[in-house]
Design an enzyme around this catalytic site. Sequence first.
Site, mmCIF file in Angstrom:
data_model
loop_
_atom_site.group_PDB
_atom_site.id
_atom_site.type_symbol
_atom_site.label_atom_id
_atom_site.label_comp_id
_atom_site.label_asym_id
_atom_site.label_seq_id
_atom_site.Cartn_x
_atom_site.Cartn_y
_atom_site.Cartn_z
ATOM 1 N N HIS A 188 0.817 -1.214 0.000
ATOM 2 C CA HIS A 188 0.000 0.000 0.000
ATOM 3 C C HIS A 188 0.846 1.258 0.000
ATOM 4 O O HIS A 188 0.402 2.301 -0.463
ATOM 5 C CB HIS A 188 -0.993 -0.033 1.160
ATOM 6 C CG HIS A 188 -2.147 -0.924 0.850
ATOM 7 N ND1 HIS A 188 -2.179 -2.238 1.215
ATOM 8 C CD2 HIS A 188 -3.256 -0.693 0.115
ATOM 9 C CE1 HIS A 188 -3.289 -2.778 0.736
ATOM 10 N NE2 HIS A 188 -3.951 -1.870 0.080
ATOM 11 N N GLU A 427 -12.013 -9.915 -4.973
ATOM 12 C CA GLU A 427 -10.558 -9.991 -4.781
ATOM 13 C C GLU A 427 -10.136 -11.315 -4.154
ATOM 14 O O GLU A 427 -8.991 -11.469 -3.737
ATOM 15 C CB GLU A 427 -10.046 -8.792 -3.976
ATOM 16 C CG GLU A 427 -10.825 -8.451 -2.745
ATOM 17 C CD GLU A 427 -10.416 -7.112 -2.114
ATOM 18 O OE1 GLU A 427 -9.365 -6.546 -2.462
ATOM 19 O OE2 GLU A 427 -11.163 -6.660 -1.233
ATOM 20 N N ASP A 451 -5.202 -7.912 -4.624
ATOM 21 C CA ASP A 451 -5.427 -9.061 -3.746
ATOM 22 C C ASP A 451 -5.795 -10.313 -4.545
ATOM 23 O O ASP A 451 -5.412 -11.421 -4.172
ATOM 24 C CB ASP A 451 -6.526 -8.751 -2.724
ATOM 25 C CG ASP A 451 -5.958 -7.999 -1.529
ATOM 26 O OD1 ASP A 451 -4.859 -8.376 -1.076
ATOM 27 O OD2 ASP A 451 -6.588 -7.044 -1.057
ATOM 28 N N CYS A 498 -10.460 -2.042 -10.070
ATOM 29 C CA CYS A 498 -9.854 -0.939 -9.311
ATOM 30 C C CYS A 498 -8.462 -1.314 -8.792
ATOM 31 O O CYS A 498 -7.806 -0.501 -8.155
ATOM 32 C CB CYS A 498 -10.756 -0.486 -8.170
ATOM 33 S SG CYS A 498 -11.001 -1.737 -6.918
HETATM 34 C C1 PEP Z 1 -7.023 -4.690 -4.566
HETATM 35 O O1 PEP Z 1 -6.845 -5.591 -3.747
HETATM 36 O O2 PEP Z 1 -6.808 -4.816 -5.783
HETATM 37 C C2 PEP Z 1 -7.504 -3.377 -4.126
HETATM 38 C C3 PEP Z 1 -7.874 -2.447 -4.993
HETATM 39 O O3 PEP Z 1 -7.513 -3.114 -2.795
HETATM 40 P P1 PEP Z 1 -6.184 -2.865 -1.925
HETATM 41 O O4 PEP Z 1 -5.042 -2.695 -2.863
HETATM 42 O O5 PEP Z 1 -6.433 -1.652 -1.110
HETATM 43 O O6 PEP Z 1 -6.093 -4.100 -1.108
HETATM 44 MG MG MG Z 2 -7.609 -5.423 -1.759
#
Ligand code: PEP
Ligand code: MG
Length: 537
Positions: A188, A427, A451, A498
């Site tokens: 992140h 995910e 994920d 996303c």
């Molecule tokens: C993902 O897992 O692709 C997602 C958009 O959420 P994060 O990256 O915040 O886990």
């Molecule tokens: Mg995620």
Amino acid sequence: MEQYQGKTIFNKIAIGKVFFYQKKETQVKRRHVEDAEAEIVRFNAAKETALAQLDQIYEKALKEVGADNAAVFEVHKMMMEDEDYLDSIYNMIRGELINAEYAVATTGDNFAEMFAQMDDAYMQARAADVRDISERLVAVLCGTGTDMHALGEPVILMADDLAPSETVQMDKSKILSFVTRHGSSNSHTAILARTMNIPAVIGIDIQEEWAGKTAIVDGYTGTVFIDPDETTLEQMSAKMRDDERKQQLLRELRGKETITRSGKKIHLYANIGGVSDVAQVLQNDGEGIGLFRSEFLYLESDTFPTEEEQLKAYKMVAQNMAGKKVVVRTLDIGADKQVDYFNLEKEDNPAMGYRAIRICLDRQEIFRTQLRALLRASAFGNISIMFPMIISVQEVLESKRILEEVKTELREQNIPYKDVEVGIMIETPAAVWISEELAKEVDFFSIGTNDLTQYTLAIDRQNPKLDNIYDSHHPAVLRSIRTVIENGHKGGAWVGICGELGADTSLTETFVEMGIDELSVSPSFILPVREAVRNLR
Ligand code: PEP
Ligand code: MG
């Protein structure tokens, strides 16, 4: 000039001074100095910088938290000029021929201990203040610390590693670039760097003595130059100007539709972590927000954000987006996103542990507060609610049941809200396999490829050793995406992506061919993806 090779996180170039970010517990090293008077001149200069910082902080605090709360910084200034405190530092430098940072740290410790032992409660409380001013002075002396103001101007921030909670609390206007020793490109912190539109490189063997030196970070190649020579500076400055020209060309796509030549329209939305990212979305002409990672509101705070605090944030985003869609993901805490005040137990496998919707369905008071804030904010714009880490229909039904209860509560209290679209993140492989059933329960799917790759390939996205085999282009991931789009459409749900893969323009054609309805990307990828879509037949 020295040159180091790491791994790139975000393609951009930065030139600036290095700021070495260290966690507070770092020990100050004792060094012998030959010239005590020169060391005292160095200390006095640092003191002036620290006093100027305190002036700035006082002014900021005065505006933001009022005179009473700001007064502490006036006290800090007085303490920094205190004769006894200064004499102790000067005497140590002259008497023991030691470096200023060590003299300051030792004096700070001695004074703090002395204050702590006093009977008077007011004086006891000064122990923390004397530590604080000493840390500030040490940070200025070393060009290190946790306070980004130490160098005044924006800096290239170098650190061993950065947790999302640290990154999110930094003053973004002070950072030109991130360079870390550890970290993975799917973490992140990496995602935040992309959202913040700053070049970042990981895997560099950073060294403390670079603090205060000029560096260049080439986010295109993952190269970091320390003390660059004239030729390199010129070459990289030219590359930066080239970059700016490309950005200029892309800016011409603002206001244009995201549509293929044969007329297929894609909704091109943005991922954000907080209210301050909305400006970037508007600058890059985002058509909406496809993922508001609401957990960053929790990471920025020292306690649970209240309903009113959350309402303020969601309302501000909804209003600034002026009727465009804003998809807010409910709290996705856990795994690498840890918040002390949640008191989560340490787990052996946090990525597969107590996180996201699992926490929300278990600790419903947290969930209900967030849903109340979201529904109240819906009256001010076009908000959709999205639940993360779903693995079963049961979880969706339970989440929707709680949402309905919160709506009833608001109606009873005559608090307005609008009907909101409800969606889920896809995910987990479980969600992929039952996507046909899930589609019947929701308005939309958003595929979290970060994920989804991690769980499909059984590769920890945080583990830098596995970065080279963490492959979002793996056929298993791409086939999952196709299946989810088909099943979503069968059940009447629109489907978007996303995860970071949504911004990968080498796959834009594939996604459009699969029938994707929406792509949500970091703000700086909006225009490149629009260009890719517009170039398709
Ligand atoms: C993902 O897992 O692709 C997602 C958009 O959420 P994060 O990256 O915040 O886990
Ligand atoms: Mg995620």
